[in-house]
Write a protein that holds these residues in place. Sequence first.
Motif, PDB file in Angstrom:
ATOM      1  N   MET A  97       0.857  -1.191   0.000  1.00  0.00           N
ATOM      2  CA  MET A  97       0.000   0.000   0.000  1.00  0.00           C
ATOM      3  C   MET A  97       0.887   1.234   0.000  1.00  0.00           C
ATOM      4  O   MET A  97       1.937   1.252   0.653  1.00  0.00           O
ATOM      5  N   CYS A 182      -9.205   5.757  -0.353  1.00  0.00           N
ATOM      6  CA  CYS A 182      -9.589   6.005   1.044  1.00  0.00           C
ATOM      7  C   CYS A 182      -8.882   7.288   1.495  1.00  0.00           C
ATOM      8  O   CYS A 182      -7.872   7.674   0.905  1.00  0.00           O
ATOM      9  N   GLN A 184      -7.188   7.350   4.116  1.00  0.00           N
ATOM     10  CA  GLN A 184      -5.978   6.830   4.769  1.00  0.00           C
ATOM     11  C   GLN A 184      -5.763   5.413   4.231  1.00  0.00           C
ATOM     12  O   GLN A 184      -6.714   4.741   3.859  1.00  0.00           O
ATOM     13  N   TYR A 185      -4.502   5.019   4.157  1.00  0.00           N
ATOM     14  CA  TYR A 185      -4.235   3.662   3.680  1.00  0.00           C
ATOM     15  C   TYR A 185      -3.574   2.826   4.770  1.00  0.00           C
ATOM     16  O   TYR A 185      -2.573   3.237   5.355  1.00  0.00           O
ATOM     17  N   CYS A 186      -4.155   1.645   5.002  1.00  0.00           N
ATOM     18  CA  CYS A 186      -3.648   0.734   6.030  1.00  0.00           C
ATOM     19  C   CYS A 186      -2.659  -0.221   5.364  1.00  0.00           C
ATOM     20  O   CYS A 186      -2.962  -0.770   4.293  1.00  0.00           O
ATOM     21  N   CYS A 189      -4.051  -3.706   4.153  1.00  0.00           N
ATOM     22  CA  CYS A 189      -5.348  -3.687   3.467  1.00  0.00           C
ATOM     23  C   CYS A 189      -5.594  -4.977   2.676  1.00  0.00           C
ATOM     24  O   CYS A 189      -4.811  -5.368   1.815  1.00  0.00           O
ATOM     25  N   VAL A 195      -7.100  -1.237  -4.063  1.00  0.00           N
ATOM     26  CA  VAL A 195      -7.221   0.041  -3.345  1.00  0.00           C
ATOM     27  C   VAL A 195      -5.892   0.795  -3.304  1.00  0.00           C
ATOM     28  O   VAL A 195      -4.844   0.208  -3.045  1.00  0.00           O
ATOM     29  N   GLY A 236     -12.293   0.630  -1.031  1.00  0.00           N
ATOM     30  CA  GLY A 236     -12.100   1.971  -0.546  1.00  0.00           C
ATOM     31  C   GLY A 236     -12.982   2.329   0.650  1.00  0.00           C
ATOM     32  O   GLY A 236     -13.420   1.482   1.408  1.00  0.00           O
ATOM     33  N   LYS A 267     -13.518   3.582   7.416  1.00  0.00           N
ATOM     34  CA  LYS A 267     -12.504   3.720   8.468  1.00  0.00           C
ATOM     35  C   LYS A 267     -12.316   5.193   8.831  1.00  0.00           C
ATOM     36  O   LYS A 267     -11.805   5.520   9.894  1.00  0.00           O
ATOM     37  N   HIS A 304     -13.493   0.676  11.188  1.00  0.00           N
ATOM     38  CA  HIS A 304     -12.356  -0.243  11.294  1.00  0.00           C
ATOM     39  C   HIS A 304     -11.335   0.415  12.214  1.00  0.00           C
ATOM     40  O   HIS A 304     -10.588   1.282  11.790  1.00  0.00           O
TER      41      HIS A 304
HETATM   42  S1  SF4 Z   1      -8.385  -1.476   5.133  1.00  0.00           S
HETATM   43 FE1  SF4 Z   1     -10.128  -0.179   4.513  1.00  0.00          FE
HETATM   44  S2  SF4 Z   1      -9.531   1.905   5.065  1.00  0.00           S
HETATM   45 FE2  SF4 Z   1      -7.698   0.657   5.130  1.00  0.00          FE
HETATM   46  S3  SF4 Z   1      -6.825   0.953   3.094  1.00  0.00           S
HETATM   47 FE3  SF4 Z   1      -8.084  -0.895   2.970  1.00  0.00          FE
HETATM   48  S4  SF4 Z   1     -10.080  -0.217   2.269  1.00  0.00           S
HETATM   49 FE4  SF4 Z   1      -8.953   1.613   2.944  1.00  0.00          FE
END
Ligand code: SF4
Length: 472
Positions: A97, A182, A184-186, A189, A195, A236, A267, A304
């Motif tokens: 990511m 999004c 923010q990016y985790c 993910c 995403v 997303g 999230k 989340h």
């Molecule tokens: S886990 Fe959810 S908020 Fe985090 S990057 Fe993926 S889609 Fe986006």
Amino acid sequence: MTVIGESAPSKPTGSGRHTTDHQAPQPYAYRRRELVEPDWRRLPGWRDVTEAQWRDAQWQRAHCVKNAGQLRAVLGDLLTDRFYADLNADQQHLATMSMLVTPQMLNTMAAEDSVPPAAFTDAFYANPVRRYMIPVRSDRDPEWPSHPHATRDSLHEAEMWVVEGLTHRYPTKVLAELLSTCPQYCGHCTRMDLVGNSTPQVDKLRLGLKPVDRQDRMIDYLRRTPTVRDVVVSGGDVANVPWHQLESFLMRLLDIDTVRDVRLATKALAGLPQHWLQPRVVEGLERVARTAARRGVNLAIHTHINHARSVTPLVAEAARTALEVGVRDVRNQGVLLRGVNATPTDLLDLCFALQGEANILPYYFYLCDMIPNAEHWRVAVWEAQDLQHAIMGYLPGYATPRIVCDVPYVGKRWVHQVAEYDQERGISYWTKNYRTGIELDDPDALTRRYPYYDPIATLPASGQRWWAERRG
Ligand code: SF4
């Protein structure tokens, strides 16, 4: 082993109740804790940021941190060069990511500025929110960064698209991915295939249709498919859908009388609560919630949140605002991540912050999915079973989260539902009681056993050897 009923009797008291001389402590000691928003002005890059700027969603979006240089602009020399080099190495060689961290989230990762840089850096390394939002190379498993069975779209969601972005996996439910971005990016993910921006490691899949055409086709499918009653509106993150577009899509969904549950996945409620507090968003949400209530549809927000530190007063305010304007429930679907929350104390602290202080229902914790370079985060099924056992009995039953494994081609199973489990090789087998959209003609779909794999680092030496011998 002591069998209940066989333990030595404790002493009777005058009141007839029993007590012991030395009370053993409870495994988890609950006490109410106030939510805190650390003062962002302690950090060099935000010394002059006002309260009004901090609460402004546009200011937050414009000041997201996207790379090591921008992180340095906020934290300056509080972090040593070791961290920035570790971050750059991860982004070049391992990250699935791209980096995108809101000030709101970064503020919950950084320690006080009064500590020397070496201690500040150590605390930043150890911070549970940092560990999944800003992964660095030294976090990853050096031996097995990826499981041999890890795949990009590990849940095969795109395979089950009935129209672009609409996954029909369960008989009565669909997932509508409205967009692929999004706020923010985790790092972990599960939709890393789709995403966010491409990284040096991952060239992302692109949605081809225009958003409006995609939404039209989704609505058309749902009108034609009355067996679907539950729609998860996601991405997303729906916080990145322009509000007028999202409202129009939701109103069209609510017009379909066979749709009875609508869940908005965001999230951003925790990563960018400022978004959900903007007057035009709150007013729009109220219109949607009123319409849903009038039509008897359960409208909920699913967020989340993975650690209690992320539950700040502003997050609680955003959740309560949604409830006040008529959203029926706000629920949390966290991800169980080693180094972040995979202990009974971390899970219970988070659940009590959610349930007791923010009116967010602790609903699920998912095992981290089998995507590339995620082994250091993943926990074994037996560890998840132990954690589920450890958290029982402290929260109200309806607010005790279920820990679930999202098994490829199956769907969510409670971790104790495993049908067969080879713990030496870390292979669990699961069954299911419905066909996914791609198995309607498959006579064996309901009798087959579907495998899931524990991280190799959690296996006994003999199991690790078995995998090493098969490595290509
Ligand atoms: S886990 Fe959810 S908020 Fe985090 S990057 Fe993926 S889609 Fe986006």
